[in-house]
Design an enzyme around this catalytic site. Structure first.
Site, PDB file in Angstrom:
ATOM      1  N   GLU A 175      11.593  -9.470  11.697  1.00 40.52           N
ATOM      2  CA  GLU A 175      10.442  -9.979  12.447  1.00 40.52           C
ATOM      3  C   GLU A 175       9.163  -9.970  11.608  1.00 40.52           C
ATOM      4  OE1 GLU A 175      10.267 -10.973  16.146  1.00 40.52           O
ATOM      5  OE2 GLU A 175       8.682 -11.922  15.002  1.00 40.52           O
ATOM      6  N   ASP A 203       6.923 -13.305  10.580  1.00 48.27           N
ATOM      7  CA  ASP A 203       5.545 -13.473  11.045  1.00 48.27           C
ATOM      8  C   ASP A 203       4.577 -13.604   9.876  1.00 48.27           C
ATOM      9  OD1 ASP A 203       6.812 -13.124  13.433  1.00 48.27           O
ATOM     10  OD2 ASP A 203       5.981 -11.153  13.876  1.00 48.27           O
ATOM     11  N   SER A 218       9.076 -16.152  18.517  1.00 46.98           N
ATOM     12  CA  SER A 218       8.543 -15.395  17.388  1.00 46.98           C
ATOM     13  C   SER A 218       8.173 -16.295  16.234  1.00 46.98           C
ATOM     14  CB  SER A 218       9.616 -14.443  16.851  1.00 46.98           C
ATOM     15  OG  SER A 218       9.698 -13.301  17.614  1.00 46.98           O
TER      16      SER A 218
END
Ligand SMILES: *[C@@H]1O[C@H](CO)[C@@H](O)[C@H](O)[C@H]1NC(C)=O
Ligand SMILES: *[C@@H]1O[C@H](CO)[C@@H](O)[C@H](O)[C@H]1NC(C)=O
Ligand SMILES: *[C@@H]1O[C@H](CO)[C@@H](O)[C@H](O)[C@H]1NC(C)=O
Ligand SMILES: *[C@@H]1O[C@H](CO)[C@@H](O)[C@H](O)[C@H]1NC(C)=O
Ligand SMILES: *[C@@H]1O[C@H](CO)[C@@H](O)[C@H](O)[C@H]1NC(C)=O
Ligand SMILES: *[C@@H]1O[C@H](CO)[C@@H](O)[C@H](O)[C@H]1NC(C)=O
Ligand SMILES: *[C@@H]1O[C@H](CO)[C@@H](O)[C@H](O)[C@H]1NC(C)=O
Ligand SMILES: *[C@@H]1O[C@H](CO)[C@@H](O)[C@H](O)[C@H]1NC(C)=O
Ligand SMILES: *[C@@H]1O[C@H](CO)[C@@H](O)[C@H](O)[C@H]1NC(C)=O
Ligand SMILES: *[C@@H]1O[C@H](CO)[C@@H](O)[C@H](O)[C@H]1NC(C)=O
Ligand SMILES: *[C@@H]1O[C@H](CO)[C@@H](O)[C@H](O)[C@H]1NC(C)=O
Length: 547
Positions: A290, A294, A462
Site C-alpha cells: 500500500e 500511494d 487505493s
C-alpha cells in the site's frame, strides 16, 4: 482498499494485577452522571478481567465547541464558487478560533481535573481536545468507570476499555466525549491485508490506448486524463499521503519505479517522511504494497510536487480512529499544511460511534476551511454488505458529510433514475436515501504497476485516490503560478462548475453481491454511487479555472 483493521497482534497483560475496588468516596462521584455506555461487546471480544490499576491510559477529552456550526459554515463559505468569500481560506488562528470551546468549558474541565490532582494538555490549536495521562485506578474514580481488559478471540489482541463512563453533571454540555472508553478497536482480520498483491489480467476496454496495454502506469493515466508531464514549479505546493499500519514506502523502490515508468523525470526525485505516534520508517522492513502504491502514484504523477508521507504508528489498542485524529490534529498544527491529503484507508461506518466520527469530520472541515483538499478512498467493496444483513455498509471517513447541499440535485437525479430501473426493487430499502451519497469522483483503479522489489499489479480505490489527488495538486500548482488560492474543499466546486469537466461514466454495474443478491448500484448518466461525477480531465479542469 478499505482497510482499517489490520493491526499487529500483541499479547500484553500477561500478568494481571488486581484492580483497586471502585472508589465511591470522591465527592465528584456523587454527582457523576452516565455519559456513554455500550450494551454489548463488539463481536469477537470477551472480558478477561479488571485492567491493572497502575497501567497508564492516554485519554482524550473532546470539549464542546462554542459554536458547533461555525467551522462548517466557514468551510462552505470559502468553498462554494458562488460565494464572495470563495478561495479566502482561513489562517490557522482563524480556524482555531471558530473551533474553540467556551473558555468556561476549559476552566470547568481543568478545575475538575485539578481537584483530582490531574493535568491535561491541549493537543489542538483550537484547544478542543485535551490529552490526559492517568492510571486505570484514577481513571475509574474520575469517570465512575470500570476499565477492564478485553480480548479479541481470533486475533489474540487485547484492549483496555470500559462499558460505561460518567462525568460530573456540571460538565454536561462542556464535554462531548472521552476516548478511548466505550469505543473498541477494530480487530485485525489476518486475511484483510492492506495492498494485497493481486496479479490479475488487465481489464482493457477497447478505447484504451497502447500506453495502457501492459497495465496501468503513469503514462497510461497521463494519456487517459490529460495529466501533464510538465514539472510543477511552485515550492509551497505540497501533497501529503497517509501511511498507516506499518505500510512504509521504500526510497529505493520509488527510484526504480521512476527509472522504469517516468524516464523523463529525475530518478532521484524523493519524498519526505513525517512520523507520528512512533511511526516506523524502517527501510529494511519488507514491502506491504500500500505504501509503495500511494507514494509511487503521487511522486510519479504529480510531477515535481513535494510529497510528504505521514506515517502514523501502529496503535491498535487505541483503535484506528486514534490515528486519524492524531494525523488531522498534526496537520491542523502546521502554519502551512499541505494543500492536498490523500488516504487509502477506511473502515465500515456501522462499527463506529457517531459522536466520535462527527468530531473527526469536523476536524477535516477545519482543515478544508484552511484550503486543504482531502481525498479518501471510498473502499473496494462497492455498497458493502455485512454478513446476515441486507443493509449496505458505508465507509468512514469517505462519508463525512459537511452538510452536503452541494450534491442534493445530483443525488436526487440519480434516485429518480434508480426508481424506474430494474435494479430498484432489489436495491431500494438497503440504504438511507436521505444520507450523503458517495463516491464524489472516480479514476481508473485496476492493474496499477508498482515496483516493490519486483513488479506488482495492484487494484482498488487505493490506486484511484492518489491519482485524483495528483491531478488536484497539479491544478493547485497552476493556480499558485498565477497567485491564486488552492482548490481547498473540492465538493461544492466539483458538483457545480467542474462537473462538466469530468468524464461522466455512464455504463457499468458495481456488481456487488450482498448475501447472494446482486444488488449493486449501476453507473448512469450524471452522478451515481459507483463512479460519482466521473473521472478527471486535466485540460478541461484547467479551462474551468480559466487557466
Ligand atoms: C468491574 O469489572 C470487573 C471485570 O473486569 C468485574 O469483575 C467487576 O465486578 C466490575 N466491578 C464493578 C463494580 O462493576
Ligand atoms: C495512580 O495515580 C495516582 C496519581 O494520580 C497515584 O496516587 C496512585 O498511587 C496511582 N495508583 C496506582 C495503582 O498506580
Ligand atoms: C501541567 O502540564 C503543563 C504542561 O505539561 C505544565 O506546564 C504545568 O506546569 C502542569 N501543571 C501542573 C499543575 O502540574
Ligand atoms: C508492452 O509490452 C510489450 C512487450 O514487452 C512492449 O513491446 C511494449 O512496448 C509495451 N508497451 C508499453 C506501453 O509499455
Ligand atoms: C521543481 O520545483 C522547484 C520548486 O519547488 C523548482 O525550483 C524546480 O526548478 C522544479 N524542477 C523542475 C525540473 O522543473
Ligand atoms: C531519499 O531520501 C532518503 C531520506 O533522506 C535518503 O535516504 C535517500 O537516499 C533519498 N533517495 C534519493 C534517491 O536521493
Ligand atoms: C528485496 O529483495 C531482497 C532479495 O530477495 C531481500 O533481501 C530484501 O529484504 C527485499 N527488500 C524489501 C524491502 O522487501
Ligand atoms: C452524541 O451526539 C448526539 C447527536 O448530536 C447527541 O444527541 C448526544 O447527546 C451525543 N452523545 C453524547 C454522549 O455526547
Ligand atoms: C450469520 O448467520 C449464520 C447462520 O444463522 C450464523 O452461523 C453466523 O454466525 C452469522 N454471522 C454473523 C456475522 O452474525
Ligand atoms: C418491482 O416489483 C414490483 C412487484 O413485483 C413490480 O410490479 C415492478 O414492476 C418492479 N419494478 C421494477 C422497476 O422492476
Ligand atoms: C436516515 O438518515 C437521516 C439523517 O440523514 C436520519 O435522520 C434518519 O433517522 C435515517 N433513517 C434511518 C431509517 O436510519
Amino acid at each position: 482498499m478499505v482497510v482499517s483493521t489490520r493491526i499487529l497482534a500483541l499479547s500484553l497483560f500477561s500478568s494481571l494485577v488486581l484492580a483497586t475496588p471502585l472508589s465511591v468516596s470522591n465527592h465528584y462521584s456523587r454527582d457523576l452522571i452516565v455519559h456513554e455506555t455500550r450494551d454489548a461487546l463488539p463481536s469477537g471480544f470477551s472480558l478477561t478481567g479488571p485492567a491493572p490499576a497502575d497501567t497508564t491510559l492516554k485519554l482524550r477529552i473532546a470539549l464542546a465547541q462554542k459554536t458547533p456550526d461555525a467551522v462548517v459554515d466557514a468551510l462552505l463559505s470559502v468553498s462554494d464558487p458562488t460565494s464572495d468569500k470563495y478561495g479566502q481560506h482561513l489562517s490557522k488562528n482563524e480556524a482555531a478560533q471558530l473551533a474553540a470551546p467556551n473558555p468556561e468549558s476549559v476552566s470547568a474541565v481543568n478545575a475538575w481535573l485539578s481537584e483530582h490532582g490531574l493535568n491535561a494538555t491541549s493537543i489542538t490549536p483550537a484547544g478542543d481536545w485535551l490529552e490526559l495521562h492517568v492510571n486505570v485506578s484514577k481513571a475509574n474514580t474520575l469517570l465512575g468507570a470500570n476499565f477492564s481488559v478485553f480480548h479479541h478471540g481470533s486475533t489474540g489482541q487485547a484492549a483496555i476499555r470500559t462499558l460505561a463512563y460518567s462525568i460530573p453533571a456540571s460538565l454536561k454540555g462542556h464535554i462531548d466525549l472521552v476516548h478511548p472508553t466505550t469505543t473498541f478497536p477494530e480487530p485485525v482480520d489476518s486475511n484483510l491485508q492492506l495492498g494485497k498483491r493481486a496479479i490479475h489480467k488487465p481489464i482493457l476496454p477497447r478505447t484504451l490506448s497502447s500506453n495502457c496495454a501492459n497495465g496501468t502506469t503513469p503514462a497510461c493515466l497521463q494519456e487517459l486524463y490529460n495529466i501533464p508531464t510538465t514539472p510543477a514549479s511552485v515550492p509551497s505546493n505540497k501533497l501529503a499521503v497517509t501511511g498507516r499500519f506499518g505500510n512504509n514506502a521504500h526510497y529505493a523502490f520509488l527510484q526504480e519505479f521512476l527509472k522504469q515508468y517516468r524516464p523523463d523525470m529525475d530518478p532521484s526525485t524523493n519524498f519526505t517522511v513525517t512520523l507520528l505516534d512512533d511511526g516506523n520508517n524502517d527501510q529494511d522492513q519488507p514491502s506491504v504494497s500500500e505504501g509503495e502504491l500511494d507514494i509511487q502514484y503521487t511522486v510519479g504523477l504529480a510531477t515535481n510536487v513535494s510529497v510528504d508521507y505521514v506515517m502514523v504508528g501502529i496503535k491498535w489498542q487505541d483503535g484506528a480512529l486514534e490515528g486519524y485524529l492524531d494525523e488531522v490534529n498534526y496537520l491542523l498544527s502546521l502554519d502551512n499544511p499541505p494543500q492536498v491529503l490523500t488516504t487509502s484507508y477506511g473502515m465500515p461506518e456501522d462499527s463506529l460511534p457517531f459522536n466520535l466520527t462527527d468530531k473527526l469530520c469536523k476536524a477535516y472541515a477545519q482543515l478544508g476551511a484552511r484550503g486543504v483538499s482531502i481525498l479518501y478512498a471510498a473502499g473496494d467493496s462497492g455498497v458493502g454488505c455485512e454478513q446476515n444483513s441486507t443493509s449496505f455498509v458505508p465507509t468512514f471517513p469517505s462519508n463525512c458529510p459537511y452538510a452536503p447541499t452541494y450534491q442534493a440535485d445530483a443525488v436526487t437525479g440519480y434516485l429518480t433514475q434508480l426508481s424506474s430501473s430494474t435494479q430498484a426493487n432489489s436495491t431500494l430499502g438497503r440504504f438511507n436515501a436521505t444520507g450523503r451519497g458517495f463516491p464524489d469522483v472516480s479514476a481508473k483503479a485496476d492493474s496499477f504497476l508498482v515496483w516493490e522489489n519486483g513488479t506488482a499489479s495492484l487494484f482498488g480505490t487505493s490506486a484511484a485516490s492518489p491519482t485524483f489527488a495528483s491531478v488536484i495538486a497539479l491544478l493547485n500548482d497552476r493556480l499558485a503560478q498565477k497567485g491564486q488560492s488552492p482548490l481547498g474543499f473540492l465538493n461544492p466546486w466539483l458538483y457545480s462548475k467542474a462537473a462538466g469537466a469530468l468524464n461522466d461514466i455512464t455504463e457499468g454495474k458495481s456488481n456487488i453481491e450482498c448475501n447472494g443478491d446482486n444488488v449493486g448500484f449501476e453507473a448512469v448518466k450524471g452522478w451515481d454511487p459507483v463512479t460519482g461525477l466521473g473521472t478527471p480531465d486535466f485540460n478541461k479542469l484547467l479551462g474551468v479555472l480559466g487557466l
